[in-house]
Design a protein around this motif. Structure first.
Motif, PDB file in Angstrom:
ATOM      1  N   GLU A  99      -1.986-112.912  42.320  1.00  0.00           N
ATOM      2  CA  GLU A  99      -3.398-112.841  42.621  1.00  0.00           C
ATOM      3  C   GLU A  99      -3.719-113.047  44.095  1.00  0.00           C
ATOM      4  O   GLU A  99      -2.971-113.676  44.835  1.00  0.00           O
ATOM      5  CB  GLU A  99      -4.173-113.883  41.796  1.00  0.00           C
ATOM      6  CG  GLU A  99      -3.875-115.324  42.152  1.00  0.00           C
ATOM      7  CD  GLU A  99      -2.799-115.945  41.262  1.00  0.00           C
ATOM      8  OE1 GLU A  99      -2.708-117.178  41.237  1.00  0.00           O
ATOM      9  OE2 GLU A  99      -2.045-115.189  40.619  1.00  0.00           O
TER      10      GLU A  99
ATOM     11  N   ALA B  16      -0.729-106.248  43.724  1.00  0.00           N
ATOM     12  CA  ALA B  16      -1.984-106.941  43.439  1.00  0.00           C
ATOM     13  C   ALA B  16      -2.979-105.943  42.880  1.00  0.00           C
ATOM     14  O   ALA B  16      -2.839-104.731  43.049  1.00  0.00           O
ATOM     15  CB  ALA B  16      -2.546-107.566  44.716  1.00  0.00           C
TER      16      ALA B  16
ATOM     17  N   SER C 182     -13.502-109.812  42.392  1.00  0.00           N
ATOM     18  CA  SER C 182     -12.452-110.709  42.877  1.00  0.00           C
ATOM     19  C   SER C 182     -12.618-112.108  42.300  1.00  0.00           C
ATOM     20  O   SER C 182     -13.698-112.505  41.849  1.00  0.00           O
ATOM     21  CB  SER C 182     -12.497-110.804  44.409  1.00  0.00           C
ATOM     22  OG  SER C 182     -12.268-109.558  45.004  1.00  0.00           O
ATOM     23  N   THR C 183     -11.536-112.866  42.342  1.00  0.00           N
ATOM     24  CA  THR C 183     -11.538-114.266  41.917  1.00  0.00           C
ATOM     25  C   THR C 183     -11.977-115.156  43.075  1.00  0.00           C
ATOM     26  O   THR C 183     -11.538-114.970  44.216  1.00  0.00           O
ATOM     27  CB  THR C 183     -10.135-114.682  41.447  1.00  0.00           C
ATOM     28  OG1 THR C 183      -9.705-113.801  40.404  1.00  0.00           O
ATOM     29  CG2 THR C 183     -10.136-116.106  40.927  1.00  0.00           C
TER      30      THR C 183
ATOM     31  N   ASP D  90      -7.660-109.833  39.001  1.00  0.00           N
ATOM     32  CA  ASP D  90      -6.265-110.259  39.112  1.00  0.00           C
ATOM     33  C   ASP D  90      -5.513-110.301  37.787  1.00  0.00           C
ATOM     34  O   ASP D  90      -4.280-110.187  37.780  1.00  0.00           O
ATOM     35  CB  ASP D  90      -6.212-111.662  39.746  1.00  0.00           C
ATOM     36  CG  ASP D  90      -6.833-111.689  41.112  1.00  0.00           C
ATOM     37  OD1 ASP D  90      -6.206-111.192  42.056  1.00  0.00           O
ATOM     38  OD2 ASP D  90      -7.973-112.186  41.236  1.00  0.00           O
ATOM     39  N   TRP D  91      -6.209-110.469  36.676  1.00  0.00           N
ATOM     40  CA  TRP D  91      -5.522-110.732  35.404  1.00  0.00           C
ATOM     41  C   TRP D  91      -5.441-109.510  34.494  1.00  0.00           C
ATOM     42  O   TRP D  91      -4.986-109.620  33.363  1.00  0.00           O
ATOM     43  CB  TRP D  91      -6.235-111.864  34.642  1.00  0.00           C
ATOM     44  CG  TRP D  91      -6.944-112.832  35.502  1.00  0.00           C
ATOM     45  CD1 TRP D  91      -8.264-113.171  35.462  1.00  0.00           C
ATOM     46  CD2 TRP D  91      -6.385-113.603  36.570  1.00  0.00           C
ATOM     47  NE1 TRP D  91      -8.554-114.090  36.429  1.00  0.00           N
ATOM     48  CE2 TRP D  91      -7.427-114.381  37.132  1.00  0.00           C
ATOM     49  CE3 TRP D  91      -5.102-113.717  37.120  1.00  0.00           C
ATOM     50  CZ2 TRP D  91      -7.234-115.248  38.194  1.00  0.00           C
ATOM     51  CZ3 TRP D  91      -4.904-114.581  38.191  1.00  0.00           C
ATOM     52  CH2 TRP D  91      -5.949-115.336  38.717  1.00  0.00           C
TER      53      TRP D  91
ATOM     54  N   ALA E 210      -1.125-115.683  37.609  1.00  0.00           N
ATOM     55  CA  ALA E 210      -0.705-114.372  37.101  1.00  0.00           C
ATOM     56  C   ALA E 210       0.192-114.489  35.880  1.00  0.00           C
ATOM     57  O   ALA E 210       0.252-113.575  35.053  1.00  0.00           O
ATOM     58  CB  ALA E 210       0.016-113.598  38.204  1.00  0.00           C
TER      59      ALA E 210
END
Length: 319
Positions: A11, A55, A87-88, A111-112, A136
């Motif tokens: 991530e 990514a 985004s995180t 990310d996931w 991740a």
């Protein structure tokens, strides 16, 4: 010897640090690109290792920040996925010692969301090592896909894992349930003493190393902040002291240590398989180098690892 590529998967996180605001009824944030795997990829590239980052990068304002930061550090993003999800975000509060406590905003973020099709397109023929870890490996639905990717990569590449436990976002039980499987996949397991306490509460570091060796990991390195690092290669141990530094904050220090360790091993041609040529002296030397990289990261604000030229400068003029 030309360095072989290290591929990092995981991530990118927008690390937002609180700052003094102009009035009492507002909060000022300074946003820096972060996330454990992204920090590791940046550090590897700055040290001179060809680093590719797998990514899922959002097209939002944070995703554009990530992409610019990674590319400016020389990270290869040719296999990064342009993701539709946001985004995180992680908001960090620093204590008096520079230690960061994070709160995460990570629901359904980019990310996931890995799919098997996205990772099936990745060519690993030029990769000596695949490194991953952190969220991740535990955030669904992508976590299972990442584990399958590691299993497919293992016959030809060294596998490195950093659990980087985030208990505010994922309960430690989730990590504990998968840790033995990760050790079966991994050649290198690097984690912090905080991770150790969350994964095996009350267990002495040496005993933990033996547990993880028995599960399959050949090299286990536990970083212990100012107390240095304990490295265990098939049960042979070495303690490496930390490098004294003025600590601004510790954000990204563990990621930089991991990058320094892998860079040093890769530069000596020791990556690319099951570490069969690795000796304890090699591990100690690599950890000493990694400690210098981590110390320099602690000496500046945020996850900002040093460039190789900075290390060369310090080697030439330690004063």
């Amino acid at each position: 010897m030309s360095l072989r590529q290290i591929t990092v998967l995981g991530e990118c996180v927008a690390d937002a640090f609180t700052e003094p605001a102009s009035t009492t009824n507002e909060l000022a944030l300074r946003v820096l690109p972060g996330g454990g795997p992204a920090n590791t990829a940046v550090s590897l590239a700055r040290l001179g290792t060809p680093a590719r980052f797998l990514a899922r990068l959002s097209g939002d304002v944070f995703g554009r920040l990530f992409r610019g930061h990674l590319e400016a550090s020389g990270v290869d993003l040719s296999d990064a996925v342009a993701a539709a999800e946001p985004s995180t975000l992680a908001v960090a509060e620093l204590d008096a010692r520079g230690q960061a406590a994070f709160s995460f905003h990570a629901q359904n973020t980019a990310d996931w969301q890995w799919t098997a099709e996205e990772l099936a397109r990745v060519d690993l023929s030029g990769t000596a090592c695949v490194h991953t870890g952190s969220l991740a490996l535990v955030q669904q639905p992508g976590a299972a896909v990442v584990e399958d990717f590691l299993a497919a990569a293992a016959p030809a590449a060294t596998i490195s894992i950093d659990p980087n436990v985030r208990p505010l976002l994922v309960h430690p039980d989730v990590y504990r349930a998968r840790l033995a499987h990760w050790c079966a996949l991994a050649d290198v397991l690097r984690l912090s003493e905080d991770d150790l306490e969350l994964l095996l509460p009350g267990t002495p570091p040496e005993q933990a190393c033996d547990i993880w060796h028995a599960a399959g990991a050949r090299l286990v390195v536990i970083t212990r902040g100012a107390d240095g690092a304990l490295a265990s290669l098939d049960g042979e141990r070495v303690q490496v002291p930390a490098v004294p530094t003025t600590v601004v904050d510790t954000v990204g220090a563990g990621d930089s240590f991991t990058a320094g360790l892998l860079h040093h091993l890769g530069a000596r041609g020791l990556l690319g398989g099951r570490l069969t040529e690795l000796r304890l002296d090699d591990v100690a030397e690599a950890c000493r180098f990694a400690a210098r990289v981590a110390a320099l990261t602690c000496s500046v604000a945020g996850p900002n690892p040093p460039w190789q030229s900075r290390l060369e400068q310090l080697a030439a003029d330690p004063a």
